[in-house]
Structure formats: C-alpha cells, structure tokens
Design a protein around this motif. Structure first.
Motif, PDB file in Angstrom:
ATOM      1  N   VAL A   1       0.932  -1.190  -0.081  1.00  0.00           N
ATOM      2  CA  VAL A   1      -0.045   0.034   0.068  1.00  0.00           C
ATOM      3  C   VAL A   1       0.964   1.216   0.051  1.00  0.00           C
ATOM      4  O   VAL A   1       1.687   1.284   0.618  1.00  0.00           O
ATOM      5  N   ASP A   2       0.629   1.915  -0.937  1.00  0.00           N
ATOM      6  CA  ASP A   2       1.395   3.573  -1.074  1.00  0.00           C
ATOM      7  C   ASP A   2       0.611   4.440  -1.178  1.00  0.00           C
ATOM      8  O   ASP A   2      -0.756   4.465  -1.590  1.00  0.00           O
ATOM      9  N   TRP A   3       0.817   5.382  -0.575  1.00  0.00           N
ATOM     10  CA  TRP A   3       0.102   6.902  -0.855  1.00  0.00           C
ATOM     11  C   TRP A   3       0.259   7.565  -1.858  1.00  0.00           C
ATOM     12  O   TRP A   3       1.555   7.614  -2.456  1.00  0.00           O
ATOM     13  N   VAL A   4      -0.474   7.919  -2.569  1.00  0.00           N
ATOM     14  CA  VAL A   4      -0.563   8.766  -3.813  1.00  0.00           C
ATOM     15  C   VAL A   4      -0.244  10.059  -3.619  1.00  0.00           C
ATOM     16  O   VAL A   4      -1.116  10.913  -3.082  1.00  0.00           O
ATOM     17  N   PRO A   5       1.080  10.468  -3.642  1.00  0.00           N
ATOM     18  CA  PRO A   5       1.492  12.003  -3.502  1.00  0.00           C
ATOM     19  C   PRO A   5       0.485  13.148  -3.807  1.00  0.00           C
ATOM     20  O   PRO A   5      -0.041  12.966  -5.024  1.00  0.00           O
ATOM     21  N   GLY A   6       0.187  13.980  -3.081  1.00  0.00           N
ATOM     22  CA  GLY A   6      -0.724  15.266  -3.649  1.00  0.00           C
ATOM     23  C   GLY A   6      -2.166  14.782  -3.625  1.00  0.00           C
ATOM     24  O   GLY A   6      -2.884  15.538  -3.957  1.00  0.00           O
ATOM     25  N   THR A   7      -2.406  13.637  -3.058  1.00  0.00           N
ATOM     26  CA  THR A   7      -4.077  13.178  -2.839  1.00  0.00           C
ATOM     27  C   THR A   7      -4.274  12.735  -1.514  1.00  0.00           C
ATOM     28  O   THR A   7      -3.282  12.515  -0.581  1.00  0.00           O
ATOM     29  N   ASP A   8      -5.593  12.203  -1.271  1.00  0.00           N
ATOM     30  CA  ASP A   8      -5.778  11.593  -0.041  1.00  0.00           C
ATOM     31  C   ASP A   8      -5.986   9.976  -0.435  1.00  0.00           C
ATOM     32  O   ASP A   8      -6.404   9.331   0.297  1.00  0.00           O
ATOM     33  N   LEU A   9      -5.605   9.549  -1.681  1.00  0.00           N
ATOM     34  CA  LEU A   9      -5.637   8.316  -2.049  1.00  0.00           C
ATOM     35  C   LEU A   9      -4.741   7.250  -1.666  1.00  0.00           C
ATOM     36  O   LEU A   9      -3.190   7.685  -1.385  1.00  0.00           O
ATOM     37  N   LEU A  10      -5.044   6.070  -1.407  1.00  0.00           N
ATOM     38  CA  LEU A  10      -3.879   4.974  -1.080  1.00  0.00           C
ATOM     39  C   LEU A  10      -4.073   4.229  -2.574  1.00  0.00           C
ATOM     40  O   LEU A  10      -5.089   3.926  -3.031  1.00  0.00           O
ATOM     41  N   HIS A  11      -2.921   3.454  -2.642  1.00  0.00           N
ATOM     42  CA  HIS A  11      -2.947   2.701  -3.753  1.00  0.00           C
ATOM     43  C   HIS A  11      -2.233   1.202  -3.455  1.00  0.00           C
ATOM     44  O   HIS A  11      -1.258   1.248  -2.937  1.00  0.00           O
ATOM     45  N   GLY A  12      -2.949   0.451  -3.593  1.00  0.00           N
ATOM     46  CA  GLY A  12      -2.784  -0.959  -3.018  1.00  0.00           C
ATOM     47  C   GLY A  12      -2.570  -2.019  -4.174  1.00  0.00           C
ATOM     48  O   GLY A  12      -3.073  -2.040  -5.395  1.00  0.00           O
ATOM     49  N   THR A  13      -1.452  -2.865  -3.956  1.00  0.00           N
ATOM     50  CA  THR A  13      -1.219  -3.775  -5.013  1.00  0.00           C
ATOM     51  C   THR A  13      -1.215  -5.228  -4.239  1.00  0.00           C
ATOM     52  O   THR A  13      -0.337  -5.482  -3.185  1.00  0.00           O
ATOM     53  N   CYS A  14      -2.170  -6.056  -4.752  1.00  0.00           N
ATOM     54  CA  CYS A  14      -2.241  -7.454  -4.184  1.00  0.00           C
ATOM     55  C   CYS A  14      -1.131  -8.354  -4.677  1.00  0.00           C
ATOM     56  O   CYS A  14      -0.544  -7.846  -6.005  1.00  0.00           O
ATOM     57  N   HIS A  15      -1.046  -9.534  -3.809  1.00  0.00           N
ATOM     58  CA  HIS A  15       0.117 -10.387  -4.413  1.00  0.00           C
ATOM     59  C   HIS A  15      -0.132 -11.005  -5.469  1.00  0.00           C
ATOM     60  O   HIS A  15       0.678 -11.297  -6.145  1.00  0.00           O
ATOM     61  N   CYS A  16      -1.423 -11.046  -5.997  1.00  0.00           N
ATOM     62  CA  CYS A  16      -1.892 -11.534  -7.616  1.00  0.00           C
ATOM     63  C   CYS A  16      -1.796 -10.295  -8.600  1.00  0.00           C
ATOM     64  O   CYS A  16      -1.881 -10.910  -9.691  1.00  0.00           O
ATOM     65  N   GLY A  17      -1.192  -9.299  -8.063  1.00  0.00           N
ATOM     66  CA  GLY A  17      -0.940  -8.355  -9.296  1.00  0.00           C
ATOM     67  C   GLY A  17      -2.102  -7.309  -9.300  1.00  0.00           C
ATOM     68  O   GLY A  17      -1.994  -6.127 -10.189  1.00  0.00           O
ATOM     69  N   ARG A  18      -3.350  -7.548  -8.896  1.00  0.00           N
ATOM     70  CA  ARG A  18      -4.520  -6.738  -8.959  1.00  0.00           C
ATOM     71  C   ARG A  18      -4.239  -5.460  -8.147  1.00  0.00           C
ATOM     72  O   ARG A  18      -3.838  -5.436  -7.095  1.00  0.00           O
ATOM     73  N   GLU A  19      -4.733  -4.166  -8.757  1.00  0.00           N
ATOM     74  CA  GLU A  19      -4.562  -3.023  -8.134  1.00  0.00           C
ATOM     75  C   GLU A  19      -5.891  -2.332  -7.716  1.00  0.00           C
ATOM     76  O   GLU A  19      -6.896  -2.572  -8.499  1.00  0.00           O
ATOM     77  N   HIS A  20      -5.801  -1.484  -6.656  1.00  0.00           N
ATOM     78  CA  HIS A  20      -6.777  -0.730  -6.135  1.00  0.00           C
ATOM     79  C   HIS A  20      -6.589   0.558  -5.486  1.00  0.00           C
ATOM     80  O   HIS A  20      -5.558   0.541  -4.942  1.00  0.00           O
ATOM     81  N   ARG A  21      -7.443   1.522  -5.638  1.00  0.00           N
ATOM     82  CA  ARG A  21      -7.225   2.759  -4.956  1.00  0.00           C
ATOM     83  C   ARG A  21      -8.289   3.199  -3.852  1.00  0.00           C
ATOM     84  O   ARG A  21      -9.525   2.758  -4.288  1.00  0.00           O
ATOM     85  N   ALA A  22      -8.009   3.526  -2.789  1.00  0.00           N
ATOM     86  CA  ALA A  22      -9.196   3.825  -1.871  1.00  0.00           C
ATOM     87  C   ALA A  22      -8.670   5.079  -0.891  1.00  0.00           C
ATOM     88  O   ALA A  22      -7.569   5.293  -0.879  1.00  0.00           O
TER      89      ALA A  22
END
Length: 56
Positions: A11-32
């Motif tokens: 899980v990484d923070w997206v600079p300049g936003t309030d969003l988190l960017h997550g990457t699962c072990h399967c490679g699927r990505e999600h933002r929240a």
C-alpha cells in the motif's frame, strides 16, 4: 506486508492526494481513501477484489 506464504501486499500513498494505492500479491491494483477499506479489499482475496465502485 508479507505473510508466511510469501505473499506480498503493498500500500502506497499517492502524493498530492488523499488516496492509497494498493497492490495485491496477485497483481491486482485498487485505490481507496480509507485505509481500513483498502486492507479489507486485499485480505478478502480473491472475493474482495470486486468492489461496488468497480461496476461503474
């Protein structure tokens, strides 16, 4: 985060936003914005990978 199976969740923070960017072990990505929702999505693998906002 990594568990004993060697699966890596990132899980990484997206600079300049309030969003988190997550990457699962399967490679699927999600933002929240909500960290709890992000981890629920990841740890519900693979059922949790389809979230309501994915339908739009």
């Amino acid at each position: 985060m990594s568990d004993r199976t060697g699966e890596v969740y990132r899980v990484d923070w997206v600079p300049g936003t309030d969003l988190l960017h997550g990457t699962c072990h399967c490679g699927r990505e999600h933002r929240a914005e909500d960290p709890v929702r992000m981890w629920e999505w990841m740890l519900a693998h693979p059922q949790g990978h389809r979230m309501p906002e994915d339908d739009s």
